[in-house]
Scaffold this motif. Structure first.
Motif, mmCIF file in Angstrom:
data_model
loop_
_atom_site.group_PDB
_atom_site.id
_atom_site.type_symbol
_atom_site.label_atom_id
_atom_site.label_comp_id
_atom_site.label_asym_id
_atom_site.label_seq_id
_atom_site.Cartn_x
_atom_site.Cartn_y
_atom_site.Cartn_z
ATOM 1 N N ALA A 278 33.787 57.652 52.691
ATOM 2 C CA ALA A 278 34.383 56.511 53.385
ATOM 3 C C ALA A 278 35.740 56.900 53.988
ATOM 4 O O ALA A 278 36.050 56.521 55.120
ATOM 5 C CB ALA A 278 34.546 55.337 52.422
ATOM 6 N N ALA A 279 36.546 57.671 53.267
ATOM 7 C CA ALA A 279 37.840 58.106 53.788
ATOM 8 C C ALA A 279 37.666 59.018 54.997
ATOM 9 O O ALA A 279 38.386 58.904 55.987
ATOM 10 C CB ALA A 279 38.640 58.816 52.694
ATOM 11 N N ALA A 280 36.686 59.929 54.944
ATOM 12 C CA ALA A 280 36.424 60.820 56.080
ATOM 13 C C ALA A 280 35.967 60.022 57.298
ATOM 14 O O ALA A 280 36.391 60.297 58.428
ATOM 15 C CB ALA A 280 35.389 61.863 55.692
ATOM 16 N N ALA A 281 35.116 59.050 57.094
ATOM 17 C CA ALA A 281 34.643 58.227 58.211
ATOM 18 C C ALA A 281 35.794 57.417 58.805
ATOM 19 O O ALA A 281 35.902 57.289 60.029
ATOM 20 C CB ALA A 281 33.530 57.297 57.731
ATOM 21 N N LEU A 282 36.662 56.890 57.958
ATOM 22 C CA LEU A 282 37.812 56.126 58.439
ATOM 23 C C LEU A 282 38.760 57.010 59.254
ATOM 24 O O LEU A 282 39.216 56.621 60.333
ATOM 25 C CB LEU A 282 38.554 55.494 57.256
ATOM 26 C CG LEU A 282 39.799 54.687 57.614
ATOM 27 C CD1 LEU A 282 39.403 53.449 58.407
ATOM 28 C CD2 LEU A 282 40.550 54.309 56.363
ATOM 29 N N LEU A 283 39.051 58.209 58.769
ATOM 30 C CA LEU A 283 39.930 59.122 59.500
ATOM 31 C C LEU A 283 39.314 59.558 60.825
ATOM 32 O O LEU A 283 40.007 59.689 61.832
ATOM 33 C CB LEU A 283 40.257 60.340 58.641
ATOM 34 C CG LEU A 283 41.199 60.085 57.475
ATOM 35 C CD1 LEU A 283 41.328 61.323 56.611
ATOM 36 C CD2 LEU A 283 42.552 59.646 57.973
ATOM 37 N N THR A 284 38.007 59.767 60.853
ATOM 38 C CA THR A 284 37.326 60.138 62.094
ATOM 39 C C THR A 284 37.415 59.018 63.112
ATOM 40 O O THR A 284 37.709 59.251 64.292
ATOM 41 C CB THR A 284 35.851 60.481 61.806
ATOM 42 O OG1 THR A 284 35.801 61.543 60.848
ATOM 43 C CG2 THR A 284 35.131 60.898 63.058
ATOM 44 N N ALA A 285 37.178 57.802 62.666
ATOM 45 C CA ALA A 285 37.253 56.663 63.575
ATOM 46 C C ALA A 285 38.683 56.461 64.084
ATOM 47 O O ALA A 285 38.890 56.192 65.270
ATOM 48 C CB ALA A 285 36.762 55.404 62.862
ATOM 49 N N GLU A 286 39.660 56.632 63.223
ATOM 50 C CA GLU A 286 41.055 56.468 63.636
ATOM 51 C C GLU A 286 41.459 57.548 64.641
ATOM 52 O O GLU A 286 42.133 57.271 65.635
ATOM 53 C CB GLU A 286 41.967 56.530 62.411
ATOM 54 C CG GLU A 286 43.410 56.257 62.733
ATOM 55 C CD GLU A 286 44.283 56.258 61.475
ATOM 56 O OE1 GLU A 286 45.500 56.297 61.640
ATOM 57 O OE2 GLU A 286 43.741 56.220 60.358
ATOM 58 N N THR A 287 41.028 58.777 64.420
ATOM 59 C CA THR A 287 41.317 59.866 65.362
ATOM 60 C C THR A 287 40.691 59.588 66.711
ATOM 61 O O THR A 287 41.319 59.783 67.755
ATOM 62 C CB THR A 287 40.811 61.202 64.797
ATOM 63 O OG1 THR A 287 41.434 61.440 63.537
ATOM 64 C CG2 THR A 287 41.118 62.347 65.736
ATOM 65 N N ALA A 288 39.451 59.126 66.713
ATOM 66 C CA ALA A 288 38.775 58.810 67.972
ATOM 67 C C ALA A 288 39.511 57.690 68.709
ATOM 68 O O ALA A 288 39.647 57.725 69.928
ATOM 69 C CB ALA A 288 37.331 58.420 67.711
ATOM 70 N N LEU A 289 39.990 56.718 67.982
ATOM 71 C CA LEU A 289 40.719 55.615 68.594
ATOM 72 C C LEU A 289 42.036 56.093 69.206
ATOM 73 O O LEU A 289 42.382 55.722 70.327
ATOM 74 C CB LEU A 289 40.984 54.517 67.554
ATOM 75 C CG LEU A 289 41.722 53.277 68.057
ATOM 76 C CD1 LEU A 289 40.865 52.558 69.087
ATOM 77 C CD2 LEU A 289 42.048 52.361 66.898
ATOM 78 N N VAL A 290 42.771 56.941 68.500
ATOM 79 C CA VAL A 290 44.040 57.457 69.012
ATOM 80 C C VAL A 290 43.808 58.311 70.258
ATOM 81 O O VAL A 290 44.526 58.207 71.244
ATOM 82 C CB VAL A 290 44.780 58.263 67.919
ATOM 83 C CG1 VAL A 290 45.946 59.047 68.500
ATOM 84 C CG2 VAL A 290 45.261 57.336 66.817
#
Length: 109
Positions: A31-43
């Motif tokens: 879940a943490a990896a998925a959250l960080l991936t989504a946040e990076t894509a958003l930035v």
């Protein structure tokens, strides 16, 4: 001897608590990896500053050289011939040392 399972507060450090943690930790990590991936894509999508794009290949302007031919030769006689034919200086590799190089000019006798 007990015939029933101990209450949950006595589980700390037990095999049951360890098995429960082993099942829970991979889920948290995923879940943490998925959250960080989504946040990076958003930035990246909104600012464009989070990613270093590869530089475009640029070619350095070619220096005009008089004639074509080798830039080095095995020894001085072959360097003289190559220099006369190419119209530019040629390095004599047999004379190269750690601290010096020897060049034969096109006008060498």
């Amino acid at each position: 001897m007990r015939d029933h399972a101990p209450p949950p507060e006595e589980w700390e450090g037990s095999v049951l608590a360890l098995q429960r943690r082993r099942r829970l930790l991979p889920r948290i990590a995923l879940a943490a990896a998925a959250l960080l991936t989504a946040e990076t894509a958003l930035v990246v999508a909104t600012s464009g500053q989070a990613v270093a794009l590869p530089a475009k290949k640029t070619q350095a302007p070619a220096r005009p050289e008089s004639g074509k031919g080798p830039r080095s030769a095995a020894d001085i006689p072959s360097a003289k011939v190559a220099a006369r034919l190419s119209g530019r200086r040629v390095e004599a590799l047999s004379e190269r040392t750690e601290t010096s190089t020897t060049w034969v000019k096109r006008t060498a006798a």
